[in-house]
Design a protein around this motif. Structure first.
Motif, PDB file in Angstrom:
ATOM      1  N   ASN A 129     -14.651   2.084  -6.752  1.00 24.52           N
ATOM      2  CA  ASN A 129     -16.018   2.557  -6.935  1.00 24.52           C
ATOM      3  C   ASN A 129     -16.576   1.971  -8.229  1.00 24.52           C
ATOM      4  O   ASN A 129     -15.957   2.090  -9.292  1.00 24.52           O
ATOM      5  N   GLN A 143       0.840  -1.192   0.000  1.00 27.95           N
ATOM      6  CA  GLN A 143       0.000   0.000   0.000  1.00 27.95           C
ATOM      7  C   GLN A 143       0.878   1.245   0.000  1.00 27.95           C
ATOM      8  O   GLN A 143       1.545   1.553   0.983  1.00 27.95           O
ATOM      9  N   TRP A 169      -6.966   2.734  -2.615  1.00 31.22           N
ATOM     10  CA  TRP A 169      -8.186   2.982  -3.369  1.00 31.22           C
ATOM     11  C   TRP A 169      -7.838   3.151  -4.834  1.00 31.22           C
ATOM     12  O   TRP A 169      -6.871   3.838  -5.186  1.00 31.22           O
ATOM     13  N   THR A 224      -9.292  -6.113  -5.233  1.00 33.46           N
ATOM     14  CA  THR A 224      -9.440  -5.124  -4.173  1.00 33.46           C
ATOM     15  C   THR A 224     -10.900  -4.980  -3.768  1.00 33.46           C
ATOM     16  O   THR A 224     -11.806  -5.351  -4.519  1.00 33.46           O
ATOM     17  N   LYS A 225     -11.098  -4.421  -2.582  1.00 31.69           N
ATOM     18  CA  LYS A 225     -12.429  -4.007  -2.140  1.00 31.69           C
ATOM     19  C   LYS A 225     -12.598  -2.504  -2.288  1.00 31.69           C
ATOM     20  O   LYS A 225     -13.698  -1.982  -2.102  1.00 31.69           O
ATOM     21  N   LYS A 226     -11.505  -1.819  -2.630  1.00 34.01           N
ATOM     22  CA  LYS A 226     -11.491  -0.361  -2.606  1.00 34.01           C
ATOM     23  C   LYS A 226     -11.533   0.210  -4.017  1.00 34.01           C
ATOM     24  O   LYS A 226     -10.544   0.731  -4.540  1.00 34.01           O
TER      25      LYS A 226
END
Length: 271
Positions: A234, A186, A212, A230-232
């Protein structure tokens, strides 16, 4: 007191027969002694399949595979002692201490003996406290750069950012040698991640990197293969990126896109 046997004074055919009788690790140890010994060992044609390098703080680990079997492991320290240890699963450890040689000199010597033209994986786990650019500047072609994260001893955010600046210097040196990059780290400075996304790579894989992923990040990507786990992210940004790509507005090099949302979430493939 025993007298050293003058091995290199043997006739060529006798010397080569003696080298063939040596164990694998003994041959490697012999080849490191000088350019002349390396030349003789190279004639044995001990071809390797893979060579992996792992940068782990003040140590570089080299693993050599032949036919998917680990045949050699070298642990080379880049501290003030400059010690190197060579071993395999069945033999005792050989140890060198020679401050005149950098770890990369051992790496290149062994790769030359094993007739290996490139490094399969260069894995960055932890950045060294010492200047590492003279070491990595000599590295040959790298098939894949892997950026991990294992810095539990960083005492402050300022120290963390300093480490990341060092990481960036390393990446600017090794990434031009590689067509692919695999990231689980990260980045605290998003511009450092975007420099990679905007690089001219064949493949970029973000595997739970923790950053993100925005529309701007997707917009600047330039890879042929892009994988994001990823979960981040949109969904609106992702949909807008699809529309832009279908209209040939962004990343005309893209051939394969995979987005995995979470460990068991949505999987999207675009080929």
């Amino acid at each position: 007191m025993t007298t050293a046997f003058p091995l290199l004074r043997l006739p060529y055919l006798v010397l080569m027969h003696a080298l063939k009788q040596m164990e694998f690790l003994d041959r490697i140890a012999f080849s490191i002694l000088s350019r002349r010994t390396r030349k003789y060992v190279k004639l044995l044609k001990m071809n390797s399949k893979n060579v992996n390098l792992k940068w782990n703080g003040n140590r570089i680990d080299m693993i050599v595979f032949c036919d998917f079997t680990r045949v050699l492991e070298a642990n080379m320290y880049i501290d003030e002692y400059q010690q190197s240890f060579f071993k395999n699963r069945y033999k005792p450890v050989y140890s060198w201490r020679d401050s005149s040689l950098l770890p990369v000199d051992y790496v290149l010597s062994i790769m030359d003996v094993m007739d290996c033209k490139f490094i399969d994986k260069f894995i960055i786990v932890k950045i060294s406290e010492h200047d590492c650019l003279p070491i990595i500047a000599k590295l040959p072609k790298i098939d894949e750069v892997v950026v991990q994260h294992d810095w539990p001893d960083v005492p402050s955010y300022e120290a963390y950012f300093q480490k990341e600046r060092q990481l960036r210097r390393v990446l600017k040196t090794v990434l031009p040698l590689s067509p692919a990059v695999f990231i689980t780290y990260q980045f605290q400075n998003r511009n450092h991640l975007r420099e990679i996304l905007n690089g001219h790579f064949d493949a970029v894989i973000l595997m739970r990197s923790g950053n993100w992923i925005t529309l701007n990040d997707l917009w600047i990507t330039n890879a042929k293969t892009l994988e994001i786990h990823t979960k981040k992210i949109n969904m609106e940004d992702l949909n807008r990126y699809f529309k832009l790509w279908t209209k040939n507005i962004c990343n005309d090099r893209l051939e394969y896109l995979e987005v995995v949302l979470g460990l068991t979430g949505l999987l999207l493939n675009l080929i």
